[in-house]
Motif scaffolding. Structure first.
Motif, PDB file in Angstrom:
ATOM      1  N   LYS A 346     -94.470 -27.555 -79.110  1.00  0.00           N
ATOM      2  CA  LYS A 346     -95.240 -26.910 -78.035  1.00  0.00           C
ATOM      3  C   LYS A 346     -96.490 -27.714 -77.721  1.00  0.00           C
ATOM      4  O   LYS A 346     -96.856 -27.896 -76.550  1.00  0.00           O
ATOM      5  N   LEU A 347     -97.140 -28.206 -78.772  1.00  0.00           N
ATOM      6  CA  LEU A 347     -98.323 -29.053 -78.613  1.00  0.00           C
ATOM      7  C   LEU A 347     -97.994 -30.296 -77.808  1.00  0.00           C
ATOM      8  O   LEU A 347     -98.699 -30.647 -76.845  1.00  0.00           O
ATOM      9  N   GLY A 348     -96.922 -30.986 -78.179  1.00  0.00           N
ATOM     10  CA  GLY A 348     -96.537 -32.209 -77.479  1.00  0.00           C
ATOM     11  C   GLY A 348     -96.173 -31.965 -76.031  1.00  0.00           C
ATOM     12  O   GLY A 348     -96.557 -32.738 -75.138  1.00  0.00           O
ATOM     13  N   GLU A 349     -95.461 -30.898 -75.769  1.00  0.00           N
ATOM     14  CA  GLU A 349     -95.060 -30.578 -74.390  1.00  0.00           C
ATOM     15  C   GLU A 349     -96.274 -30.279 -73.528  1.00  0.00           C
ATOM     16  O   GLU A 349     -96.334 -30.668 -72.355  1.00  0.00           O
ATOM     17  N   ASP A 350     -97.282 -29.630 -74.109  1.00  0.00           N
ATOM     18  CA  ASP A 350     -98.504 -29.316 -73.369  1.00  0.00           C
ATOM     19  C   ASP A 350     -99.280 -30.585 -73.020  1.00  0.00           C
ATOM     20  O   ASP A 350     -99.729 -30.766 -71.886  1.00  0.00           O
ATOM     21  N   LEU A 351     -99.426 -31.485 -73.990  1.00  0.00           N
ATOM     22  CA  LEU A 351    -100.175 -32.720 -73.735  1.00  0.00           C
ATOM     23  C   LEU A 351     -99.432 -33.630 -72.762  1.00  0.00           C
ATOM     24  O   LEU A 351    -100.059 -34.330 -71.952  1.00  0.00           O
ATOM     25  N   PHE A 352     -98.110 -33.622 -72.831  1.00  0.00           N
ATOM     26  CA  PHE A 352     -97.341 -34.420 -71.886  1.00  0.00           C
ATOM     27  C   PHE A 352     -97.486 -33.864 -70.469  1.00  0.00           C
ATOM     28  O   PHE A 352     -97.650 -34.617 -69.498  1.00  0.00           O
ATOM     29  N   ARG A 353     -97.451 -32.560 -70.347  1.00  0.00           N
ATOM     30  CA  ARG A 353     -97.595 -31.926 -69.036  1.00  0.00           C
ATOM     31  C   ARG A 353     -98.959 -32.244 -68.426  1.00  0.00           C
ATOM     32  O   ARG A 353     -99.082 -32.423 -67.213  1.00  0.00           O
ATOM     33  N   ARG A 354     -99.969 -32.340 -69.272  1.00  0.00           N
ATOM     34  CA  ARG A 354    -101.314 -32.672 -68.799  1.00  0.00           C
ATOM     35  C   ARG A 354    -101.492 -34.176 -68.575  1.00  0.00           C
ATOM     36  O   ARG A 354    -102.539 -34.608 -68.098  1.00  0.00           O
ATOM     37  N   ARG A 355    -100.474 -34.943 -68.948  1.00  0.00           N
ATOM     38  CA  ARG A 355    -100.511 -36.407 -68.821  1.00  0.00           C
ATOM     39  C   ARG A 355    -101.740 -36.996 -69.529  1.00  0.00           C
ATOM     40  O   ARG A 355    -102.456 -37.840 -68.990  1.00  0.00           O
ATOM     41  N   SER A 356    -101.961 -36.539 -70.753  1.00  0.00           N
ATOM     42  CA  SER A 356    -103.081 -37.048 -71.548  1.00  0.00           C
ATOM     43  C   SER A 356    -102.896 -38.541 -71.802  1.00  0.00           C
ATOM     44  O   SER A 356    -101.897 -38.958 -72.394  1.00  0.00           O
ATOM     45  N   PRO A 357    -103.845 -39.384 -71.369  1.00  0.00           N
ATOM     46  CA  PRO A 357    -103.700 -40.840 -71.554  1.00  0.00           C
ATOM     47  C   PRO A 357    -103.536 -41.246 -73.021  1.00  0.00           C
ATOM     48  O   PRO A 357    -102.697 -42.088 -73.346  1.00  0.00           O
ATOM     49  N   LEU A 358    -104.346 -40.655 -73.914  1.00  0.00           N
ATOM     50  CA  LEU A 358    -104.248 -41.022 -75.324  1.00  0.00           C
ATOM     51  C   LEU A 358    -102.904 -40.595 -75.894  1.00  0.00           C
ATOM     52  O   LEU A 358    -102.270 -41.347 -76.637  1.00  0.00           O
ATOM     53  N   PHE A 359    -102.452 -39.401 -75.554  1.00  0.00           N
ATOM     54  CA  PHE A 359    -101.171 -38.923 -76.052  1.00  0.00           C
ATOM     55  C   PHE A 359    -100.040 -39.822 -75.568  1.00  0.00           C
ATOM     56  O   PHE A 359     -99.151 -40.191 -76.352  1.00  0.00           O
ATOM     57  N   ILE A 360    -100.067 -40.211 -74.294  1.00  0.00           N
ATOM     58  CA  ILE A 360     -99.024 -41.088 -73.741  1.00  0.00           C
ATOM     59  C   ILE A 360     -99.032 -42.428 -74.464  1.00  0.00           C
ATOM     60  O   ILE A 360     -97.976 -42.969 -74.833  1.00  0.00           O
ATOM     61  N   GLN A 361    -100.225 -42.984 -74.676  1.00  0.00           N
ATOM     62  CA  GLN A 361    -100.325 -44.270 -75.374  1.00  0.00           C
ATOM     63  C   GLN A 361     -99.796 -44.165 -76.806  1.00  0.00           C
ATOM     64  O   GLN A 361     -99.026 -45.013 -77.276  1.00  0.00           O
ATOM     65  N   LYS A 362    -100.187 -43.104 -77.498  1.00  0.00           N
ATOM     66  CA  LYS A 362     -99.823 -42.926 -78.890  1.00  0.00           C
ATOM     67  C   LYS A 362     -98.319 -42.828 -79.096  1.00  0.00           C
ATOM     68  O   LYS A 362     -97.768 -43.415 -80.029  1.00  0.00           O
ATOM     69  N   HIS A 363     -97.671 -42.092 -78.223  1.00  0.00           N
ATOM     70  CA  HIS A 363     -96.285 -41.729 -78.494  1.00  0.00           C
ATOM     71  C   HIS A 363     -95.253 -42.334 -77.539  1.00  0.00           C
ATOM     72  O   HIS A 363     -94.056 -42.188 -77.780  1.00  0.00           O
ATOM     73  N   TYR A 364     -95.721 -43.016 -76.501  1.00  0.00           N
ATOM     74  CA  TYR A 364     -94.761 -43.629 -75.573  1.00  0.00           C
ATOM     75  C   TYR A 364     -94.942 -45.139 -75.452  1.00  0.00           C
ATOM     76  O   TYR A 364     -94.071 -45.823 -74.926  1.00  0.00           O
ATOM     77  N   ASN A 365     -96.061 -45.644 -75.929  1.00  0.00           N
ATOM     78  CA  ASN A 365     -96.300 -47.085 -75.935  1.00  0.00           C
ATOM     79  C   ASN A 365     -95.969 -47.611 -77.331  1.00  0.00           C
ATOM     80  O   ASN A 365     -96.701 -47.358 -78.291  1.00  0.00           O
ATOM     81  N   THR A 366     -94.878 -48.322 -77.454  1.00  0.00           N
ATOM     82  CA  THR A 366     -94.414 -48.775 -78.774  1.00  0.00           C
ATOM     83  C   THR A 366     -95.400 -49.739 -79.439  1.00  0.00           C
ATOM     84  O   THR A 366     -95.366 -49.924 -80.655  1.00  0.00           O
ATOM     85  N   ALA A 367     -96.271 -50.338 -78.645  1.00  0.00           N
ATOM     86  CA  ALA A 367     -97.216 -51.309 -79.204  1.00  0.00           C
ATOM     87  C   ALA A 367     -98.517 -50.649 -79.669  1.00  0.00           C
ATOM     88  O   ALA A 367     -99.364 -51.311 -80.264  1.00  0.00           O
ATOM     89  N   TYR A 368     -98.666 -49.350 -79.419  1.00  0.00           N
ATOM     90  CA  TYR A 368     -99.940 -48.688 -79.731  1.00  0.00           C
ATOM     91  C   TYR A 368    -100.309 -48.814 -81.205  1.00  0.00           C
ATOM     92  O   TYR A 368    -101.442 -49.155 -81.545  1.00  0.00           O
TER      93      TYR A 368
END
Length: 385
Positions: A346-368
């Protein structure tokens, strides 16, 4: 590949609570055994080794730590393209001082500090041999450690006795300056339904706190949330669901005996059933193979579970600690994983919906993770120079 050197044995099963500097039953590793362990691992496992100094309390043997690091440097000097070592220490912090912290900085030794958060949580278990709580001392040591290594890990253990302070303790550690917090449940504790209810509320508070920090773009890492988020986003391959017992990492007892993982060492005397060799004679390959195969044997109950691919049920070390079997997880693990996963999802879905830049970098950028580690290492290099 990793080897854990148990520089001192633990006086009891819960070695993360060990403050036994004067306990006459503690066994210590010699310099000779430490050297043989390094040479054995380099030849039998891989020439590129992560060396973890552990205990009991490893800082009781600072001389052995320094001698071992020097021996590793000698091997690297002979052939750096072949031999490469990196180091980590897990300590209760009582013996940390400026001299050793400077040494660790100069030799790239990462320090993980055992600290359970606020005083009420920490002092439940972490006491001196005369029964006094150590929180005040350890917080002072934590501040000193972070001045040398701002990326140092805080390693906290959550038990039925201190679970009600989980959220407060994580917040305390973040406020103290820790960026990396590794929180582990004591699955061998006496968990009851009332404790699970408290744990759920604490996870829900932590999820809100995680959201707040992430939206503020604050760099931090909090286990177990990070790994569960990754399994939700990237699938089971991101989690080490397959236990490589006795294969990719081993633990070396003070007498040189080889164990398949940390918890099996215990006092380095009474658990010889799980010895799979010695640093002098090498692996007992037959025992090593049998133990690995046992750890990989199927568990029908887990195969039917909806979160099997995201659960830590294949950790043989944990399973043995709690059930006595390599492939049988405890009911505590089952209950707590089922509490954690939906809250984190639920936490992850909420942050993704808000398009949190840090969350996107952390979990979708393999180089993070690589860039984050480089950032930490560069800080160390600049400090050292």
């Amino acid at each position: 590949m990793h080897i854990t050197l148990h520089l001192t044995s633990s006086c009891n099963f819960n070695c993360e609570y060990c403050y036994t500097a004067k306990n006459e039953n503690v066994i210590s590793m010699s310099e000779e055994i430490a050297f043989k362990a390094i040479e054995f691992a380099s030849n039998a496992m891989s020439p590129k080794i992560g060396v973890i100094f552990f205990g009991g309390e490893p800082l009781l043997k600072k001389d052995i730590i320094k001698a071992t690091v020097e021996r590793c440097k000698q091997l690297e000097a002979q052939d750096f393209l072949t031999y490469q070592f990196h180091y980590k220490i897990t300590t209760n912090g009582l013996l940390l001082d400026d001299e050793f912290l400077q040494y660790a900085l100069e030799n790239n030794i990462h320090i993980s500090l055992s600290i359970d958060g606020i005083k009420e949580a920490h002092d439940k278990h972490r006491k001196t041999t005369d029964g006094k709580g150590t929180h005040e001392i350890v917080v002072e040591k934590a501040t000193k450690l972070l001045s040398y290594q701002p990326y140092a890990n805080a390693y906290m253990v959550v038990t039925p006795e201190n679970v009600s302070h989980y959220y407060e303790s994580v917040k305390f550690l973040i406020d103290t300056g820790f960026i990396y917090i590794i929180a582990s449940l004591n699955y061998a504790g006496k968990w009851e339904q009332k404790h699970y209810a408290v744990l759920k509320k604490q996870y829900e508070k932590l999820a809100k706190y995680y959201t707040t920090l992430t939206l503020k773009e604050k760099k931090f890492f909090f286990s177990p949330f990070e790994m569960k988020l990754s399994t939700h986003i990237k699938g089971k391959d991101i989690l080490c669901t397959d236990c490589h017992l006795a294969q990719k990492q081993v633990s070396i007892a003070p007498n040189g005996d080889i164990y398949p993982c940390v918890q099996f060492v215990q006092d380095a005397i009474s658990n010889t059933e799980f010895v799979i060799g010695n640093v002098v004679s090498g692996f007992d390959e037959q025992k090593r193979k049998i133990m690995y195969e046992k750890s990989q044997s199927a568990n029908p109950d887990c195969d039917l579970c909806s979160i099997t691919s995201r659960c830590n049920y294949k950790c043989s070390c944990l399973n043995w600690q709690t059930t006595g079997l390599l492939n049988q997880p405890s009911s505590v693990l089952c209950e707590t994983e089922k509490i954690l996963v939906p809250i984190v999802d639920k936490l992850g879905e909420d942050l993704f919906r808000r398009r949190s830049p840090l969350f996107i970098q952390k979990h979708y950028n393999t180089a993070y993770s690589i860039f984050s580690l480089m950032e930490d290492d560069n800080w160390m290099l600049m400090k050292n120079n």
